[in-house]
Scaffold this motif. Structure first.
Motif, mmCIF file in Angstrom:
data_model
loop_
_atom_site.group_PDB
_atom_site.id
_atom_site.type_symbol
_atom_site.label_atom_id
_atom_site.label_comp_id
_atom_site.label_asym_id
_atom_site.label_seq_id
_atom_site.Cartn_x
_atom_site.Cartn_y
_atom_site.Cartn_z
ATOM 1 N N LYS A 125 0.870 -1.267 -0.017
ATOM 2 C CA LYS A 125 -0.304 0.122 0.064
ATOM 3 C C LYS A 125 0.696 1.157 0.370
ATOM 4 C CE LYS A 125 -3.649 -2.155 1.958
ATOM 5 N NZ LYS A 125 -4.504 -2.555 3.956
ATOM 6 N N ALA A 126 1.317 1.415 0.459
ATOM 7 C CA ALA A 126 2.961 2.165 0.619
ATOM 8 C C ALA A 126 3.764 2.785 -0.842
ATOM 9 C CB ALA A 126 4.252 2.428 1.918
ATOM 10 N N LYS A 127 3.347 1.504 -0.894
ATOM 11 C CA LYS A 127 4.182 1.678 -2.902
ATOM 12 C C LYS A 127 3.935 0.495 -3.658
ATOM 13 C CE LYS A 127 8.662 1.501 -5.126
ATOM 14 N NZ LYS A 127 9.469 0.675 -5.579
ATOM 15 N N PRO A 128 2.576 0.967 -4.545
ATOM 16 C CA PRO A 128 2.109 -0.093 -5.004
ATOM 17 C C PRO A 128 2.862 -0.536 -6.404
ATOM 18 C CG PRO A 128 0.778 2.068 -4.523
ATOM 19 C CD PRO A 128 1.746 2.261 -4.251
ATOM 20 N N ASP A 129 3.780 0.353 -7.515
ATOM 21 C CA ASP A 129 4.321 -0.468 -7.491
ATOM 22 C C ASP A 129 5.901 -1.155 -7.615
ATOM 23 O OD1 ASP A 129 5.836 1.578 -7.022
ATOM 24 O OD2 ASP A 129 6.269 2.815 -9.082
ATOM 25 N N ILE A 130 5.455 -2.131 -5.931
ATOM 26 C CA ILE A 130 5.910 -2.536 -4.599
ATOM 27 C C ILE A 130 6.927 -3.682 -6.071
ATOM 28 C CG2 ILE A 130 5.291 -4.000 -4.321
ATOM 29 C CD1 ILE A 130 7.228 -3.832 -1.330
ATOM 30 N N VAL A 131 8.363 -3.998 -5.766
ATOM 31 C CA VAL A 131 9.505 -5.147 -6.482
ATOM 32 C C VAL A 131 9.289 -6.179 -5.638
ATOM 33 C CG1 VAL A 131 11.076 -5.882 -7.674
ATOM 34 C CG2 VAL A 131 10.600 -3.455 -8.060
ATOM 35 N N LEU A 132 8.517 -7.064 -5.400
ATOM 36 C CA LEU A 132 9.296 -8.245 -3.780
ATOM 37 C C LEU A 132 9.409 -9.212 -4.833
ATOM 38 C CD1 LEU A 132 5.246 -8.667 -3.544
ATOM 39 C CD2 LEU A 132 6.760 -7.089 -2.212
ATOM 40 N N GLY A 133 10.377 -9.932 -3.658
ATOM 41 C CA GLY A 133 11.528 -11.359 -3.785
ATOM 42 C C GLY A 133 10.474 -12.088 -3.172
ATOM 43 N N LEU A 134 9.626 -13.777 -3.710
ATOM 44 C CA LEU A 134 9.342 -14.406 -3.078
ATOM 45 C C LEU A 134 9.489 -15.703 -3.150
ATOM 46 C CD1 LEU A 134 6.046 -13.564 -5.324
ATOM 47 C CD2 LEU A 134 7.017 -12.580 -3.379
ATOM 48 N N PRO A 135 8.918 -16.421 -2.052
ATOM 49 C CA PRO A 135 9.908 -17.659 -1.822
ATOM 50 C C PRO A 135 9.128 -18.755 -1.818
ATOM 51 C CG PRO A 135 8.897 -16.323 0.256
ATOM 52 C CD PRO A 135 8.222 -15.718 -0.811
ATOM 53 N N THR A 136 9.099 -20.117 -2.129
ATOM 54 C CA THR A 136 8.223 -21.112 -2.184
ATOM 55 C C THR A 136 8.048 -22.030 -0.498
ATOM 56 O OG1 THR A 136 9.916 -22.249 -3.559
ATOM 57 C CG2 THR A 136 7.789 -21.194 -4.033
ATOM 58 N N GLY A 137 8.107 -23.111 -1.221
ATOM 59 C CA GLY A 137 7.718 -24.756 0.346
ATOM 60 C C GLY A 137 6.615 -23.764 1.085
ATOM 61 N N SER A 138 6.280 -24.713 2.178
ATOM 62 C CA SER A 138 5.289 -25.196 2.419
ATOM 63 C C SER A 138 4.883 -23.569 3.475
ATOM 64 C CB SER A 138 5.431 -26.220 3.432
ATOM 65 O OG SER A 138 5.986 -26.393 3.948
ATOM 66 N N THR A 139 6.627 -22.638 3.884
ATOM 67 C CA THR A 139 6.080 -22.286 5.035
ATOM 68 C C THR A 139 5.101 -20.710 4.417
ATOM 69 O OG1 THR A 139 8.029 -22.595 5.911
ATOM 70 C CG2 THR A 139 7.158 -20.872 6.810
ATOM 71 N N PRO A 140 5.267 -20.089 3.521
ATOM 72 C CA PRO A 140 4.689 -19.304 3.107
ATOM 73 C C PRO A 140 3.169 -19.252 3.128
ATOM 74 C CG PRO A 140 6.253 -19.775 1.175
ATOM 75 C CD PRO A 140 6.885 -20.350 2.281
ATOM 76 N N ILE A 141 2.808 -20.203 2.690
ATOM 77 C CA ILE A 141 1.328 -20.513 2.057
ATOM 78 C C ILE A 141 0.362 -19.928 2.635
ATOM 79 C CG2 ILE A 141 -0.468 -22.238 1.693
ATOM 80 C CD1 ILE A 141 2.271 -24.475 0.896
ATOM 81 N N GLY A 142 0.606 -19.622 3.957
ATOM 82 C CA GLY A 142 -0.678 -19.350 4.761
ATOM 83 C C GLY A 142 -0.769 -17.450 4.610
ATOM 84 N N MET A 143 0.931 -16.989 4.292
ATOM 85 C CA MET A 143 0.927 -16.644 3.821
ATOM 86 C C MET A 143 0.280 -15.633 2.569
ATOM 87 S SD MET A 143 4.413 -13.408 3.177
ATOM 88 C CE MET A 143 3.832 -14.613 2.013
ATOM 89 N N TYR A 144 0.396 -15.976 1.659
ATOM 90 C CA TYR A 144 -0.373 -16.013 0.202
ATOM 91 C C TYR A 144 -1.661 -16.204 0.538
ATOM 92 C CZ TYR A 144 4.421 -16.596 -1.853
ATOM 93 O OH TYR A 144 6.054 -16.631 -2.370
ATOM 94 N N GLN A 145 -2.006 -17.392 1.799
ATOM 95 C CA GLN A 145 -3.678 -16.532 1.760
ATOM 96 C C GLN A 145 -4.139 -15.760 1.813
ATOM 97 O OE1 GLN A 145 -4.277 -20.656 3.840
ATOM 98 N NE2 GLN A 145 -4.077 -22.257 1.764
ATOM 99 N N GLU A 146 -3.615 -15.149 2.773
ATOM 100 C CA GLU A 146 -3.926 -14.000 3.618
ATOM 101 C C GLU A 146 -4.096 -13.207 2.550
ATOM 102 O OE1 GLU A 146 -5.760 -13.693 6.546
ATOM 103 O OE2 GLU A 146 -5.309 -11.048 6.753
ATOM 104 N N LEU A 147 -3.195 -12.880 1.766
ATOM 105 C CA LEU A 147 -2.858 -11.616 0.872
ATOM 106 C C LEU A 147 -4.119 -11.913 -0.015
ATOM 107 C CD1 LEU A 147 1.098 -11.869 0.177
ATOM 108 C CD2 LEU A 147 -0.489 -9.852 0.816
ATOM 109 N N VAL A 148 -4.581 -13.508 -0.627
ATOM 110 C CA VAL A 148 -5.564 -13.493 -1.591
ATOM 111 C C VAL A 148 -6.742 -13.017 -0.909
ATOM 112 C CG1 VAL A 148 -6.177 -15.274 -2.377
ATOM 113 C CG2 VAL A 148 -3.873 -15.441 -3.160
ATOM 114 N N ARG A 149 -7.172 -13.041 0.391
ATOM 115 C CA ARG A 149 -8.084 -12.751 1.278
ATOM 116 C C ARG A 149 -8.059 -11.389 0.867
ATOM 117 N NH1 ARG A 149 -10.227 -10.780 4.999
ATOM 118 N NH2 ARG A 149 -8.000 -9.863 5.971
ATOM 119 N N MET A 150 -7.205 -10.356 1.352
ATOM 120 C CA MET A 150 -6.431 -9.451 1.205
ATOM 121 C C MET A 150 -7.597 -8.740 0.218
ATOM 122 S SD MET A 150 -3.936 -8.792 3.861
ATOM 123 C CE MET A 150 -4.200 -7.034 4.035
#
Ligand code: GLP
Length: 274
Positions: free
Chosen positions: A56-81
């Motif tokens: 929200k602070a930087k709408p054109d943000i550049v993200l580095g993203l991980p895989t694995g089982s750990t970030p799945i819950g975080m991705y689910q919350e981002l999708v919900r948001m």
């Protein structure tokens, strides 16, 4: 007791992501921030809210993203948001950390496929803003160069999100006496092959090589968060926060960066709390 005191000197425990935003603005010296949650679910939500605030602070943000089982819950919350609160990914660019060698993007164990199913197809990110190292590039050296140049062209990574391997690897930078700074091909260690075998039908199906951002590619990011959950990560977390830096625990190099926050559950934090 001694350990606790020495760790306190190396890191700053934050109560929540709100405090963290303030902490980051005021911090001038290198010290890891850490937030300990009571459960995996709580940790995932806190990490997602941190990412959402940055977006929200930087709408054109550049993200580095991980895989694995750990970030799945975080991705689910981002999708919900995105779905319920309109979190907007339309200007976001992403660079994934790594990919297995030999797997095409549509292979169901490729990291590209993981990202499509866990995040990309559920939010309004533009396909042309999604960046991946190709696992099937004919010239892997040229592919790594292309990726590093693409990161520079995008203006660098604003927020890198990491998981951590049981052996302390970040991305696919495996423990070694020397580590590559930039994107490169890596041979996976036996312990990583075994740890990742749970996603494949047979142990033999796990690729033996990967293509990954280097530790320099990671450390050049402006801000870094790392998520770790479960007892089997407590040694890697401790080794990454102990105050000692070694290429044998690649996560420990994060202590050289000025803006790093670990999101942990109580199990992953067990050793730093001892
Ligand atoms: C893989 C990935 C890492 C990830 C690690 C931990 O090997 N290359 O980026 O952090 O595994 O995975 P998990 O979250 O499933 O424990």
């Amino acid at each position: 007791m001694v350990k606790k005191a020495s760790l306190a000197a190396k890191g700053r425990e934050c109560q929540d992501a709100g405090e963290l935003q303030i902490g980051i603005k005021n911090k001038g010296v290198s010290a890891l921030n850490f937030i300990i949650s009571n459960s995996y679910a709580e940790m995932s939500v806190k990490a997602a809210h941190f990412v959402a605030a940055a977006l929200k602070a930087k709408p054109d943000i550049v993200l580095g993203l991980p895989t694995g089982s750990t970030p799945i819950g975080m991705y689910q919350e981002l999708v919900r948001m995105h779905k319920e609160e309109g979190l907007d990914f339309s200007q976001v660019s992403t660079f994934n950390l790594d990919e297995y060698r030999g797997l095409k993007g549509d292979h169901n164990q490729s990291y590209r496929y993981f990202m499509e199913t866990n995040l990309f197809r559920h939010v309004n990110i533009k396909p042309e803003n999604i960046n991946f190292l190709s696992g099937v590039a004919k010239d892997p050296v040229a592919e790594c160069k292309r990726y590093e140049e693409a990161i520079i062209k995008a203006g660098g990574i604003d927020l890198m999100i990491l998981g951590i391997g049981i052996n302390g690897h970040i991305g696919f930078n495996e423990p070694a006496s020397k580590l590559e700074a930039n994107s490169h091909i890596v041979k996976l260690t036996e312990s990583t092959i075994k740890a990742n075998a749970r996603f494949f039908e047979h142990l033999e199906d796990v690729p033996r090589e990967a293509i990954t951002m280097g530790v320099g590619s990671i450390l050049r990011s402006r801000n870094i968060i790392l998520l770790a959950s479960g007892t089997n990560k407590k040694e890697a977390v401790y080794g990454s926060m102990s105050g000692l830096v070694t290429t044998e625990i690649p996560g420990s190099l994060l202590q050289l960066h000025n803006e790093v926050t670990f999101f942990l559950d109580t199990e992953a934090a067990a050793k730093i709390k001892e």
